[in-house]
Design an enzyme around this catalytic site. Structure first.
Site, PDB file in Angstrom:
ATOM      1  N   LYS A 139     -10.539  -1.633   9.885  1.00 38.92           N
ATOM      2  CA  LYS A 139     -10.473  -2.835   9.046  1.00 38.92           C
ATOM      3  C   LYS A 139     -10.922  -4.078   9.831  1.00 38.92           C
ATOM      4  O   LYS A 139     -11.105  -5.144   9.252  1.00 38.92           O
ATOM      5  CB  LYS A 139      -9.045  -3.076   8.552  1.00 38.92           C
ATOM      6  CG  LYS A 139      -8.380  -1.887   7.881  1.00 38.92           C
ATOM      7  CD  LYS A 139      -8.818  -1.695   6.458  1.00 38.92           C
ATOM      8  CE  LYS A 139      -7.941  -0.654   5.777  1.00 38.92           C
ATOM      9  NZ  LYS A 139      -8.338  -0.413   4.381  1.00 38.92           N
TER      10      LYS A 139
ATOM     11  N   GLN B   8      -4.609  -5.562   6.482  1.00 38.82           N
ATOM     12  CA  GLN B   8      -5.543  -6.468   5.829  1.00 38.82           C
ATOM     13  C   GLN B   8      -5.564  -7.861   6.457  1.00 38.82           C
ATOM     14  O   GLN B   8      -6.413  -8.684   6.116  1.00 38.82           O
ATOM     15  CB  GLN B   8      -5.210  -6.585   4.339  1.00 38.82           C
ATOM     16  CG  GLN B   8      -5.409  -5.307   3.556  1.00 38.82           C
ATOM     17  CD  GLN B   8      -6.848  -4.816   3.582  1.00 38.82           C
ATOM     18  OE1 GLN B   8      -7.784  -5.606   3.658  1.00 38.82           O
ATOM     19  NE2 GLN B   8      -7.025  -3.512   3.529  1.00 38.82           N
TER      20      GLN B   8
ATOM     21  N   ASP C 185       3.006  -4.541   7.711  1.00 35.11           N
ATOM     22  CA  ASP C 185       1.708  -3.883   7.605  1.00 35.11           C
ATOM     23  C   ASP C 185       0.636  -4.963   7.701  1.00 35.11           C
ATOM     24  O   ASP C 185       0.447  -5.754   6.779  1.00 35.11           O
ATOM     25  CB  ASP C 185       1.621  -3.144   6.267  1.00 35.11           C
ATOM     26  CG  ASP C 185       0.245  -2.553   5.987  1.00 35.11           C
ATOM     27  OD1 ASP C 185      -0.669  -2.719   6.814  1.00 35.11           O
ATOM     28  OD2 ASP C 185       0.083  -1.922   4.913  1.00 35.11           O
TER      29      ASP C 185
ATOM     30  N   CYS D 187      -4.696   2.308  -3.912  1.00 29.47           N
ATOM     31  CA  CYS D 187      -3.517   2.872  -3.223  1.00 29.47           C
ATOM     32  C   CYS D 187      -2.318   1.931  -3.356  1.00 29.47           C
ATOM     33  O   CYS D 187      -1.561   1.731  -2.405  1.00 29.47           O
ATOM     34  CB  CYS D 187      -3.823   3.135  -1.749  1.00 29.47           C
ATOM     35  SG  CYS D 187      -5.081   4.402  -1.488  1.00 29.47           S
TER      36      CYS D 187
ATOM     37  N   HIS E  66       0.856  -1.179   0.000  1.00 20.97           N
ATOM     38  CA  HIS E  66       0.000   0.000   0.000  1.00 20.97           C
ATOM     39  C   HIS E  66       0.897   1.236   0.000  1.00 20.97           C
ATOM     40  O   HIS E  66       2.014   1.222   0.501  1.00 20.97           O
ATOM     41  CB  HIS E  66      -0.869  -0.034   1.266  1.00 20.97           C
ATOM     42  CG  HIS E  66      -1.958   0.983   1.326  1.00 20.97           C
ATOM     43  ND1 HIS E  66      -1.714   2.304   1.629  1.00 20.97           N
ATOM     44  CD2 HIS E  66      -3.314   0.876   1.146  1.00 20.97           C
ATOM     45  CE1 HIS E  66      -2.864   2.962   1.636  1.00 20.97           C
ATOM     46  NE2 HIS E  66      -3.843   2.122   1.344  1.00 20.97           N
TER      47      HIS E  66
END
Length: 429
Positions: free
Chosen positions: A235, A212, A209, A387, A132
């Site tokens: 999220k 997700q 990260d 993104c 991202h």
């Protein structure tokens, strides 16, 4: 795992009762029930999260850490209790390894800014090509400040991170390795335990990260063994405007604070200022108190659910969705297995290395046109570059459509989506 044809029997709990806890999903748009397949952008919120935030504003609205009265004491107790919830949720070791931020983007920016004094000219920073923008741009800015060099980690033909290329890049002895746990655009899952171990072996700092991954997978930061792990509340069925920066205490304690002022100081004079201890040192200003409390409610909500059953349910839904898209025809899928000629493999086995999302295009048609026509049938998907412009460039795409699921998604959602997409196909092709 059971075959997709018996998908509904795999859910051994009352899935409809779970879905009923999300008020937004009960609405209709036009003549159609809402089919929400944009959870990767933001998840819907259960009533428990909405109620927790409302109760704070109705009964306990006060600033934290700063007053002697009962409202502040209650707010502070609730706020700090969430920090311990996060410790348990991601299997951290201690509360002062948990920093409340406004989301994944701010968390990564805090790390990238905080490392400025530790990075030297020509230090190498490795970044996942599927990352991202929030896990690219802060590192580019760090490189501008310090003279460091950004190196992207290439992808394989089926958009998986190229492990052989990663091994070669590790020979450069990178200072930082920034990875995504699960791609937000494609839903592809990285073997982060293996990647982090390899990066550590050459002395690199590692950031993962997890935006997700956090709502779909059981995350154990000690098992991953990364230096930093970041994610957002919205999220994972919590509110917007709140996120988490987890870091090993030693690494967090060496970061230069990105923000300074109230809450993060120990003493201030006009001659000098002494910063406070973690976690306050990295939490300047009035925090998003209601949002943190809402995040705590979301964690509690998730912890009461059979996570393994839900993961199996989600994986079967993803597989069913991929199969249905392939059977529809004239659909290009991204991030799924391909053969040596670059052709999509038929999904005959009930497994997928995609988590939570499927990326696709209707052949020859612009993704935005597809998205608008789906919306007219109350099907919500995301269309664009997600993104992730470098990823789109590597796939030779301007963008794509993405259908993403959550714990509330059911087979009827997938069937409604496929029916709507078939209508779009007949209209456009």
């Amino acid at each position: 795992m059971k075959p997709a044809s018996s998908l509904s029997s795999a859910v051994l709990f009352d899935h409809q009762a779970l879905r009923d806890q999300f008020p937004a999903l009960k609405q209709t748009i036009g003549d159609h029930p809402l089919c929400y397949l944009d959870t990767a952008a933001t998840s819907q919120k259960p009533q428990a999260v909405i109620d927790a935030m409302t109760e704070y504003y109705q009964l306990n609205n006060a600033n934290v850490h700063r007053a002697a009265h009962q409202l502040s004491a209650r707010a502070t107790q609730q706020y700090e209790a969430v920090r311990q919830q996060v410790v348990e949720f991601i299997h951290a070791q201690r509360q002062d390894e948990i920093i409340f931020t406004h989301g994944t983007t701010e968390s990564i920016n805090m790390v990238a800014y905080g490392l400025t004094s530790q990075i030297k000219p020509n230090d190498v920073i490795l970044i996942d090509t599927a990352a991202h923008h929030a896990n690219i741009v802060p590192w580019q800015e760090l490189a501008k400040r310090t003279g460091a060099v950004i190196k992207p980690i290439p992808l394989t033909i089926d958009a998986q991170l190229d492990i052989a290329a990663f091994d070669q890049l590790l020979a450069l002895k990178p200072k930082v390795v920034a990875l995504c746990h699960v791609s937000n655009a494609l839903g592809t899952l990285n073997p982060v335990n293996e990647l982090v171990a390899k990066a550590k072996a050459v002395g690199a700092l590692t950031l993962v990260d997890g935006a997700q991954a956090i709502a779909h997978l059981t995350v154990d930061v000690q098992q991953i063994d990364c230096d930093f792990y970041v994610f957002s509340g919205h999220k994972m069925y919590g509110p917007t405007g709140v996120g988490i920066l987890y870091g090993r205490f030693h690494q967090l304690d060496q970061l230069t604070p990105m923000l300074t002022g109230g809450e993060m100081i120990k003493t201030v004079s006009f001659e000098q200022t002494e910063f406070g201890a973690l976690p306050n040192r990295l939490e300047a200003g009035t925090p998003a108190i209601a949002e943190v409390i809402g995040l705590g409610a979301a964690i509690h909500f998730l912890q009461q659910l059979p996570r393994e059953q839900l993961l199996a349910h989600e994986q079967q839904l993803i597989h069913y969705l991929q199969q249905q898209l392939q059977q529809l025809g004239a659909i290009e899928l991204y991030g799924i297995a391909k053969d040596s000629h670059g052709e999509q493999k038929l999904l005959t086995e009930n497994h997928s290395h995609n988590v939570g999302a499927v990326a696709f295009n209707l052949q020859g048609e612009h993704h935005q046109d597809v998205g608008i026509l789906l919306d007219q049938q109350a099907v919500a998907v995301r269309c664009g570059h997600h993104c992730a412009m470098p990823l789109m460039t590597s796939l030779n795409l301007s963008g794509c459509c993405r259908a993403s699921i959550g714990i509330y998604t059911n087979k009827q959602d997938v069937d409604q989506f496929i029916h709507a997409l078939n209508t779009v196909k007949e209209l456009l092709l």
